[in-house]
Write a protein that holds these residues in place. Structure first.
Motif, PDB file in Angstrom:
ATOM      1  N   GLN A 114      -9.694   1.030   1.906  1.00 25.46           N
ATOM      2  CA  GLN A 114      -8.314   0.882   2.369  1.00 25.46           C
ATOM      3  C   GLN A 114      -7.830  -0.507   1.974  1.00 25.46           C
ATOM      4  N   CYS A 142     -13.370   0.546   5.048  1.00 21.85           N
ATOM      5  CA  CYS A 142     -13.865   1.393   3.966  1.00 21.85           C
ATOM      6  C   CYS A 142     -14.760   2.470   4.549  1.00 21.85           C
ATOM      7  N   THR A 162      -4.902   3.410  -0.630  1.00 23.74           N
ATOM      8  CA  THR A 162      -6.298   3.824  -0.623  1.00 23.74           C
ATOM      9  C   THR A 162      -6.805   4.031  -2.044  1.00 23.74           C
ATOM     10  N   THR A 202     -10.088   5.728  -3.934  1.00 23.24           N
ATOM     11  CA  THR A 202     -11.264   6.589  -3.753  1.00 23.24           C
ATOM     12  C   THR A 202     -12.092   6.569  -5.027  1.00 23.24           C
ATOM     13  N   GLN A 214      -5.629  -3.940   1.451  1.00 24.32           N
ATOM     14  CA  GLN A 214      -4.945  -4.830   2.386  1.00 24.32           C
ATOM     15  C   GLN A 214      -3.564  -5.236   1.882  1.00 24.32           C
TER      16      GLN A 214
END
Length: 451
Positions: free
Chosen positions: A387, A377, A346, A348, A389
């Motif tokens: 997020q 997302c 993740t 942010t 892949q």
């Protein structure tokens, strides 16, 4: 400008393998704007090498011609600007068409604010929805009379008419938001204002204006204080013409840089890229995510730090991006969102309220497009959580609306280079505002136009 009307030009890129080679990117847009403007206020001939010849900068050149400067492109590709001197701007005979360029609009408002002339600014649909209040407030305090069009959510937008005051009123102004455009507009107004114009920025923003103003001979000081950076400009300046070499734009270099990081096996060099610390935030963040980015042949050109960037495919890892770094990479967040989508884990990103009032609402538009391409997302009021892949090809298979936003269009074009199914940009024409050689450059590295 041309991309605002006519037939849409869809774009879809792919690659059958790795990206490789050595390329250059167009000249820095921020520096190009300022070189034209300050050259037009100097007495004598300023010569500019490497000017970005995108629509935004050409809009600045057209506006300065309309106010008396002689600006010519030579067959060599260099530009010569014969200035009118500080205080010498002439009344434009018609509205100044800024196309899609918010930088042109806000900085030119600053120039006009302390000259005894009146100008009307118009622009395309995207620019006409963007807020101008943050510039109107300080320039009004300096004495300019400004009438704007009421827009959505109480915004003051284009069309807009400004009548400058000469002599204007010197101002000490603390930036309520981190904005190099507001800072620059106030300093440019201060050039023709008696006394000292002072801008205090609690959070440092890109400093091209300060560097270039000093290079042209303005009396300017920068001091650090508990309140932030204090920039003081002594008015009624006499600017000297300069020979300017514009480095490659780091905001444009961001696209091939991320493309090489996410396409397996890639190994590229991007030459002559500006690495001004107030602009290099994306490099630092991508390196923190595991990006293999090396700075080669570091040097100083025309007062700006420059390097060649060696970029190789890398396994990226999601991180929490420090919000205080946003001003040093605010234009690069759309392509950072794409890098985050190709990372493990993740990422942010917060502190990005400024993205809501760019050419589009870049947080919302990127979130919609990422979702359509199969990337999970979460949209925040001030940012995005993506997020990753894991580096595998993204699902893709979407047609993404660019919303007249060049950076949205280029970001999703790059995303399509590592997607399982075709990603199509609905209209690539806005790319010409900042990066007219974007598609040829990616072709040179090995990308294929699929449609």
């Amino acid at each position: 400008m041309t991309h605002a009307s006519g037939t849409a030009q869809p774009l879809s890129l792919s690659t059958a393998g790795l990206l490789a080679g050595t390329v250059t990117v167009p000249g820095d847009k921020s520096i190009s704007h300022r070189a034209i403007m300050l050259g037009a206020l100097a007495v004598g001939e300023t010569r500019i090498t490497g000017l970005l010849e995108g629509e935004d900068v050409l809009a600045t050149a057209a506006a300065m011609r309309a106010m008396g400067a002689q600006i010519e492109r030579q067959d060599s590709g260099n530009w010569h600007v014969h200035g009118v001197g500080v205080g010498g701007l002439l009344q434009p005979m018609q509205a100044l068409d800024m196309g899609n360029s918010g930088t042109s609009t806000r900085l030119l408002m600053g120039l006009i604010a302390s000259h005894p002339i009146t100008a009307t600014f118009v622009g395309d649909a995207s620019l006409s929805g963007r807020p101008m209040g943050r510039v109107i407030t300080p320039l009004s305090l300096m004495g300019a009379a400004i009438t704007a069009t009421p827009g959505a959510n109480g915004r003051q937008t284009l069309p807009l008419t400004i009548t400058g005051l000469c002599p204007a009123v010197a101002l000490e102004y603390t930036l309520p938001v981190a904005s190099a455009q507001v800072k620059s507009a106030v300093l440019l107004a201060g050039l023709n204002t008696p006394g000292n114009t002072v801008v205090i920025e609690p959070i440092a923003t890109r400093d091209h204006s300060e560097r270039m103003l000093a290079g042209f001979g303005a009396q300017l000081t920068v001091a650090e204080s508990p309140q932030g950076r204090i920039i003081t400009l002594h008015g009624e300046a006499e600017l000297r013409p300069q020979d300017i070499v514009v480095p490659g734009d780091p905001s444009s270099a961001a696209f091939p840089m991320v493309a090489a990081l996410i396409v397996p096996g890639s190994d590229i060099v991007i030459r002559n890229v500006g690495i001004n610390p107030t602009r290099a935030g994306l490099i630092r963040v991508l390196q923190a995510m595991g990006g293999n980015i090396s700075l080669l042949n570091e040097r100083t050109v025309g007062g700006e730090p420059v390097a060649d960037l060696h970029v190789r495919h890398s396994a990226l890892t999601g991180i929490e991006v420090p919000p205080d770094g946003a001003p040093s990479m605010i234009d690069e967040y759309p392509i950072l969102f794409v890098a985050a989508a190709n990372a493990v884990g993740t990422t942010t990103m917060r502190g990005l309220e400024e993205l809501r009032v760019k050419e589009s609402d870049r947080i919302a538009v990127m979130a919609q497009g990422l979702g359509a391409c199969g990337v999970a997302c979460e949209e925040l009021s001030d940012g995005l959580i993506v997020q990753g892949q894991g580096g595998d090809p993204l699902p893709g298979g979407a047609t993404v609306a660019a919303r007249l936003d060049h950076r949205i269009a280029m970001s999703f074009a790059v995303l399509g280079l590592n997607a399982a199914r075709r990603v199509t940009i609905d209209d690539a024409r806005p790319i010409a505002t900042s990066f007219p050689t974007f598609v040829p450059m990616l072709r040179e590295l090995g990308a294929t136009v699929r449609n």
